[in-house]
Write a protein that holds these residues in place. Sequence first.
Motif, PDB file in Angstrom:
ATOM      1  N   ARG A  66      59.231  44.436  45.852  1.00 36.24           N
ATOM      2  CA  ARG A  66      59.558  43.906  44.529  1.00 36.24           C
ATOM      3  C   ARG A  66      60.533  44.792  43.753  1.00 36.24           C
ATOM      4  O   ARG A  66      60.420  44.940  42.536  1.00 36.24           O
ATOM      5  N   LEU A  67      61.491  45.362  44.451  1.00 36.84           N
ATOM      6  CA  LEU A  67      62.515  46.142  43.765  1.00 36.84           C
ATOM      7  C   LEU A  67      63.321  45.272  42.816  1.00 36.84           C
ATOM      8  O   LEU A  67      63.674  45.689  41.710  1.00 36.84           O
ATOM      9  N   LEU A  68      63.617  44.038  43.240  1.00 36.26           N
ATOM     10  CA  LEU A  68      64.447  43.145  42.430  1.00 36.26           C
ATOM     11  C   LEU A  68      63.785  42.849  41.084  1.00 36.26           C
ATOM     12  O   LEU A  68      64.383  43.044  40.026  1.00 36.26           O
ATOM     13  N   THR A  69      62.546  42.376  41.124  1.00 40.53           N
ATOM     14  CA  THR A  69      61.891  41.964  39.870  1.00 40.53           C
ATOM     15  C   THR A  69      61.669  43.150  38.943  1.00 40.53           C
ATOM     16  O   THR A  69      61.828  43.028  37.723  1.00 40.53           O
ATOM     17  N   ASN A  70      61.320  44.306  39.494  1.00 39.32           N
ATOM     18  CA  ASN A  70      61.058  45.464  38.643  1.00 39.32           C
ATOM     19  C   ASN A  70      62.338  46.013  38.023  1.00 39.32           C
ATOM     20  O   ASN A  70      62.354  46.405  36.853  1.00 39.32           O
ATOM     21  N   ALA A  71      63.422  46.060  38.812  1.00 40.25           N
ATOM     22  CA  ALA A  71      64.698  46.524  38.256  1.00 40.25           C
ATOM     23  C   ALA A  71      65.226  45.532  37.221  1.00 40.25           C
ATOM     24  O   ALA A  71      65.774  45.942  36.179  1.00 40.25           O
ATOM     25  N   ALA A  72      65.045  44.238  37.483  1.00 39.52           N
ATOM     26  CA  ALA A  72      65.495  43.220  36.521  1.00 39.52           C
ATOM     27  C   ALA A  72      64.735  43.346  35.202  1.00 39.52           C
ATOM     28  O   ALA A  72      65.317  43.192  34.118  1.00 39.52           O
ATOM     29  N   GLU A  73      63.453  43.651  35.277  1.00 38.38           N
ATOM     30  CA  GLU A  73      62.665  43.830  34.048  1.00 38.38           C
ATOM     31  C   GLU A  73      63.189  45.005  33.224  1.00 38.38           C
ATOM     32  O   GLU A  73      63.216  44.945  31.989  1.00 38.38           O
ATOM     33  N   LEU A  74      63.592  46.068  33.911  1.00 42.94           N
ATOM     34  CA  LEU A  74      64.179  47.203  33.191  1.00 42.94           C
ATOM     35  C   LEU A  74      65.467  46.794  32.484  1.00 42.94           C
ATOM     36  O   LEU A  74      65.714  47.180  31.335  1.00 42.94           O
ATOM     37  N   LEU A  75      66.292  46.011  33.167  1.00 44.75           N
ATOM     38  CA  LEU A  75      67.552  45.572  32.572  1.00 44.75           C
ATOM     39  C   LEU A  75      67.310  44.662  31.377  1.00 44.75           C
ATOM     40  O   LEU A  75      68.024  44.736  30.362  1.00 44.75           O
ATOM     41  N   VAL A  76      66.319  43.799  31.475  1.00 44.27           N
ATOM     42  CA  VAL A  76      65.980  42.918  30.351  1.00 44.27           C
ATOM     43  C   VAL A  76      65.523  43.744  29.155  1.00 44.27           C
ATOM     44  O   VAL A  76      65.880  43.476  28.003  1.00 44.27           O
ATOM     45  N   GLY A  79      68.256  44.872  27.129  1.00 42.39           N
ATOM     46  CA  GLY A  79      69.023  43.873  26.396  1.00 42.39           C
ATOM     47  C   GLY A  79      69.769  42.864  27.238  1.00 42.39           C
ATOM     48  O   GLY A  79      70.457  41.995  26.698  1.00 42.39           O
ATOM     49  N   ARG A  80      69.631  42.926  28.563  1.00 47.45           N
ATOM     50  CA  ARG A  80      70.325  41.964  29.417  1.00 47.45           C
ATOM     51  C   ARG A  80      69.561  40.641  29.464  1.00 47.45           C
ATOM     52  O   ARG A  80      68.342  40.602  29.296  1.00 47.45           O
ATOM     53  N   ASP A  81      70.301  39.565  29.720  1.00 45.75           N
ATOM     54  CA  ASP A  81      69.689  38.247  29.875  1.00 45.75           C
ATOM     55  C   ASP A  81      68.838  38.228  31.142  1.00 45.75           C
ATOM     56  O   ASP A  81      69.259  38.742  32.193  1.00 45.75           O
ATOM     57  N   ALA A  82      67.643  37.628  31.066  1.00 46.55           N
ATOM     58  CA  ALA A  82      66.693  37.693  32.169  1.00 46.55           C
ATOM     59  C   ALA A  82      67.221  37.035  33.437  1.00 46.55           C
ATOM     60  O   ALA A  82      67.143  37.611  34.532  1.00 46.55           O
ATOM     61  N   ASP A  83      67.756  35.815  33.319  1.00 50.87           N
ATOM     62  CA  ASP A  83      68.242  35.098  34.502  1.00 50.87           C
ATOM     63  C   ASP A  83      69.436  35.820  35.121  1.00 50.87           C
ATOM     64  O   ASP A  83      69.522  35.960  36.353  1.00 50.87           O
ATOM     65  N   GLU A  84      70.354  36.276  34.265  1.00 49.24           N
ATOM     66  CA  GLU A  84      71.530  36.957  34.789  1.00 49.24           C
ATOM     67  C   GLU A  84      71.130  38.285  35.419  1.00 49.24           C
ATOM     68  O   GLU A  84      71.664  38.678  36.466  1.00 49.24           O
ATOM     69  N   ALA A  85      70.183  38.980  34.816  1.00 48.56           N
ATOM     70  CA  ALA A  85      69.747  40.268  35.360  1.00 48.56           C
ATOM     71  C   ALA A  85      69.181  40.092  36.762  1.00 48.56           C
ATOM     72  O   ALA A  85      69.475  40.883  37.669  1.00 48.56           O
ATOM     73  N   ALA A  86      68.380  39.052  36.963  1.00 46.13           N
ATOM     74  CA  ALA A  86      67.795  38.815  38.287  1.00 46.13           C
ATOM     75  C   ALA A  86      68.881  38.539  39.321  1.00 46.13           C
ATOM     76  O   ALA A  86      68.830  39.049  40.448  1.00 46.13           O
ATOM     77  N   CYS A 125      73.042  48.874  38.860  1.00 40.52           N
ATOM     78  CA  CYS A 125      73.435  47.524  38.447  1.00 40.52           C
ATOM     79  C   CYS A 125      74.118  47.535  37.079  1.00 40.52           C
ATOM     80  O   CYS A 125      75.070  46.787  36.845  1.00 40.52           O
ATOM     81  N   ASN A 126      73.661  48.380  36.179  1.00 40.27           N
ATOM     82  CA  ASN A 126      74.296  48.503  34.865  1.00 40.27           C
ATOM     83  C   ASN A 126      75.712  49.044  34.997  1.00 40.27           C
ATOM     84  O   ASN A 126      76.651  48.543  34.364  1.00 40.27           O
ATOM     85  N   GLN A 127      75.865  50.067  35.821  1.00 42.27           N
ATOM     86  CA  GLN A 127      77.184  50.674  35.993  1.00 42.27           C
ATOM     87  C   GLN A 127      78.176  49.717  36.651  1.00 42.27           C
ATOM     88  O   GLN A 127      79.371  49.743  36.355  1.00 42.27           O
ATOM     89  N   GLN A 128      77.674  48.862  37.544  1.00 36.70           N
ATOM     90  CA  GLN A 128      78.529  47.932  38.281  1.00 36.70           C
ATOM     91  C   GLN A 128      78.390  46.502  37.759  1.00 36.70           C
ATOM     92  O   GLN A 128      78.669  45.551  38.481  1.00 36.70           O
TER      93      GLN A 128
END
Length: 385
Positions: A66-76, A79-86, A125-128
């Motif tokens: 679950r690296l994807l979901t956990n990293a996406a939660e950090l991005l959200v 301040g990132r949009d949830a769908d776009e972050a995923a 992901c933030n940097q890129q």
Amino acid sequence: MIIELHLLQSFPVSNLNRDDVGQPKTATFGGHTRGRISSQCLKRSARLLFNEHGLDTTETGVRTKRLLTNAAELLVAQGRDADEAARVVEVGLEVLGFGVNPATGLTQYLWFVGRQAIDLLAEFCNQQWDRLSAAATDKQKAKEKTTKDGAKEPKPVKIKPSKDDLDAARRILDATRVADVALFGRMIADNKDFNVDAASQVAHAISTHAVVNEFDYYTAVDDLKPDGESGADMIGTVDFNSACYYRYANLDLTTLTSNLGGDSDLAARAAQAWLSAFIHAVPSGKQNSMAARTMPDTLLGVVREHGAWNLANAFLAPVTEPDLMAASTDRLMRHFTQLRGFYGTTAIRDVAAASVTGQLPASDAGEVVPTLDAFTSRVLTAAQA
């Protein structure tokens, strides 16, 4: 230097580690069926105790898809949009060379990583973001077009990482500060650069005697059933056995220190956590209904410069005496003494033996210690001298 840990541990009615049909695992050894607890089960039971025995949570890892979901939660949370972050993290994992199941969002492998890996993935992901977001948009459009045309969605294409992306993947998967990855290793078939050779080897525990699995037939009654009605409202069976197990594990301190980037202090604390955790480790299977919470009775620690002796052959002929622990202890110590006499002791730095009951036949009085603290102190002192 190598530490060997030999334990004899008796469990009452229990189903600590079950197979695909719910029965306690078994193995045929010496022509007889033995109770068995898998090495994977024992390693997990020990690994979950490392933070109770001297290691910080930042120094231990997690096994996850679950690296994807956990990293996406950090991005959200940033301040990132949830769908776009995923979508961005999914593409980010792909450009790093990690396969992702688009239907579930889970990585292809059950990764064994440091806890910082999620933070580092989110940071990457933030940097890129611009590059990954554009790639995610293109991917989404291609998917929508495929769906509109009624064509079968193509399988994900594995991307070969660029040099910069590969360097980022190495940072994310770096395990030189992750004690349990250093201890138990990591194997990634698609990229051997991320593999870690295990510093610890763990044997499947086997019963010192022959075992026949049994089953408990149980019933349950509805507490609100009218008085005039009788009979059980639920019935079933639970498999179990009871057995005295021989457990064995070893730890190569040279490999451990190398895996931890040469940090001798962290390696010493990891070795201490390994030793204490394995002594206290008890599998969790069916514990709520059977509470088989016992401790080892006989402990034998060997510190050697090279080589390794699993003493399971002491029980090649199953123990049949009524006092299984006393007879198993006698077998274990006599077999160890015989091996020392035949193969010599030049590689052995020190030996420590301990018993809750105090029964340690065929052992050198100078090697017997009275308590667990004395046992672990002697073993670790000899290993780090």
